[in-house]
Motif scaffolding. Structure first.
Motif, PDB file in Angstrom:
ATOM      1  N   GLY A  86       0.785  -1.229   0.000  1.00  0.00           N
ATOM      2  CA  GLY A  86       0.000   0.000   0.000  1.00  0.00           C
ATOM      3  C   GLY A  86       0.813   1.273   0.000  1.00  0.00           C
ATOM      4  O   GLY A  86       0.256   2.362   0.102  1.00  0.00           O
ATOM      5  N   TYR A  87       2.145   1.170  -0.111  1.00  0.00           N
ATOM      6  CA  TYR A  87       2.994   2.354  -0.184  1.00  0.00           C
ATOM      7  C   TYR A  87       4.029   2.141  -1.288  1.00  0.00           C
ATOM      8  O   TYR A  87       4.283   1.011  -1.734  1.00  0.00           O
ATOM      9  N   GLY A 134      -3.356   4.909  -1.557  1.00  0.00           N
ATOM     10  CA  GLY A 134      -2.108   4.481  -0.964  1.00  0.00           C
ATOM     11  C   GLY A 134      -1.292   5.588  -0.314  1.00  0.00           C
ATOM     12  O   GLY A 134      -1.759   6.698  -0.071  1.00  0.00           O
ATOM     13  N   THR A 135      -0.031   5.265  -0.046  1.00  0.00           N
ATOM     14  CA  THR A 135       0.910   6.162   0.625  1.00  0.00           C
ATOM     15  C   THR A 135       2.176   6.266  -0.214  1.00  0.00           C
ATOM     16  O   THR A 135       2.677   5.256  -0.720  1.00  0.00           O
ATOM     17  N   ILE A 143      -2.063   9.467   1.469  1.00  0.00           N
ATOM     18  CA  ILE A 143      -1.082  10.107   2.333  1.00  0.00           C
ATOM     19  C   ILE A 143       0.229  10.196   1.558  1.00  0.00           C
ATOM     20  O   ILE A 143       0.745   9.174   1.082  1.00  0.00           O
ATOM     21  N   GLY A 144       0.763  11.399   1.439  1.00  0.00           N
ATOM     22  CA  GLY A 144       2.034  11.547   0.745  1.00  0.00           C
ATOM     23  C   GLY A 144       3.182  10.949   1.528  1.00  0.00           C
ATOM     24  O   GLY A 144       3.909  10.073   1.048  1.00  0.00           O
ATOM     25  N   ASP A 187      -3.189  15.412  -2.934  1.00  0.00           N
ATOM     26  CA  ASP A 187      -3.210  14.283  -2.016  1.00  0.00           C
ATOM     27  C   ASP A 187      -4.373  14.443  -1.039  1.00  0.00           C
ATOM     28  O   ASP A 187      -4.944  15.522  -0.887  1.00  0.00           O
ATOM     29  N   GLY A 188      -4.706  13.342  -0.333  1.00  0.00           N
ATOM     30  CA  GLY A 188      -5.620  13.488   0.784  1.00  0.00           C
ATOM     31  C   GLY A 188      -4.940  14.249   1.905  1.00  0.00           C
ATOM     32  O   GLY A 188      -5.369  15.313   2.334  1.00  0.00           O
ATOM     33  N   VAL A 189      -3.815  13.696   2.385  1.00  0.00           N
ATOM     34  CA  VAL A 189      -2.959  14.339   3.381  1.00  0.00           C
ATOM     35  C   VAL A 189      -1.532  14.276   2.842  1.00  0.00           C
ATOM     36  O   VAL A 189      -1.041  13.187   2.516  1.00  0.00           O
TER      37      VAL A 189
END
Length: 306
Positions: free
Chosen positions: A47-48, A73-74, A97-98, A116-118
């Protein structure tokens, strides 16, 4: 208690001679100096894109980017066991998330976050974020939970809540916010103003130019904190504080009520307040000090109750 913030691994960084190049999503499991050799799109099965599971790591993006084709993802995951980490010189876009910074003693600098989201999620202590440019991120520009956090010289535009800070010994310095707020609170809060703090102490807000909103700085049960070199205009309240032993210094602005303070042993010093339609300063409480204040074209320059 002072804020103790240091560059995490300066001496270590200067001693590194070997470089490792990254060309695709990977895990970093050994100390070293790592360079993004090219821009990378996508994530691993975990996921990253890049996972950091070691101490003493520098990751230099060299101006390249990590991205997704859609928000998911991240970009960079820093594990809780990792400390002494520098992430620098890259952009991140279209992640949930970055950068997920869960380690200790981390510096994140010269980062651009888009869509991005965050962009940066912080979940530990001794974290520095410097020279970040965050644009059009739909949840938070930076979401930080922890202690001894410095966010410096950053520009956050159209980014949901802009900054959400949940911790103590926090310093915001030279932050420019456009259409996004700052939330500093141990409790979740929504539909609030530009800078929000609840049940906090030893906060430092320096050199902030706050964009238009209902309230510029809104702080409840905030003690032993500093607001220095604050400017803004067109608020219902410029600065609204309920708490004790706080310092408000070098304020310039024009609002319906520029400074409202309710509490004891607070200091308001060196303010230039103009065109306030009601009070320049409204002060409630005991043992408070006001000095070197100039008000112009206000209905009531200073109103004191207590």
């Amino acid at each position: 208690m002072p804020v103790h913030l240091i560059k995490p691994i300066t001496a270590y960084a200067q001693s590194i001679s070997n470089e490792s190049f990254i060309n695709s999503c990977t895990n970093i499991t050994a100390p070293g100096y790592y360079i993004l050799n090219n821009s990378i799109q996508g994530i691993q099965g975990q996921g990253y894109c890049i996972g950091i599971f070691s101490n003493n790591v520098i990751l230099n993006g060299q101006g390249n980017s990590l991205s997704m084709s859609f928000v998911n993802g991240t970009g960079i995951y820093i594990s809780p066991i990792s400390h002494n980490i520098i992430i620098e010189n890259m952009s991140l876009s279209d992640f949930n998330i970055g950068i997920s910074a869960n380690g200790h003693n981390i510096t994140i600098e010269n980062i651009k976050g888009l869509f991005d989201g965050v962009v940066i999620s912080i979940n530990n202590s001794k974290i520095n974020v410097e020279n970040a440019f965050l644009l059009d991120n739909f949840i938070y520009g930076i979401n930080a939970t922890g202690n001894n956090i410095l966010i410096n010289n950053s520009n956050i535009i159209d980014s949901g809540s802009g900054l959400y800070i949940n911790g103590s010994n926090v310093r915001l310095d030279y932050i420019k916010l456009t259409n996004g707020g700052v939330y500093l609170t141990p409790n979740s809060i929504s539909n609030a103003g530009e800078v929000i703090a609840f049940n906090s102490r030893n906060l430092s807000l320096y050199n902030m130019n706050l964009g238009s909103s209902a309230v510029g700085a809104e702080l409840y049960n905030v003690n032993f904190s500093r607001l220095i070199n604050i400017s803004g205009s067109d608020y219902l309240y410029g600065i609204y504080i309920v708490g004790n032993n706080n310092t408000i210094k070098n304020v310039t602005g024009s609002s319906n009520q520029e400074i409202y303070v309710e509490g004891n042993y607070n200091l308001i010093e060196t303010a230039n307040l103009t065109l306030d339609t009601f009070y320049g300063i409204h002060l409630l409480g005991n043992h408070n000090v006001i000095r070197d204040i100039e008000t112009q074209m206000t209905a009531y320059g200073v109103n004191i109750t207590g």
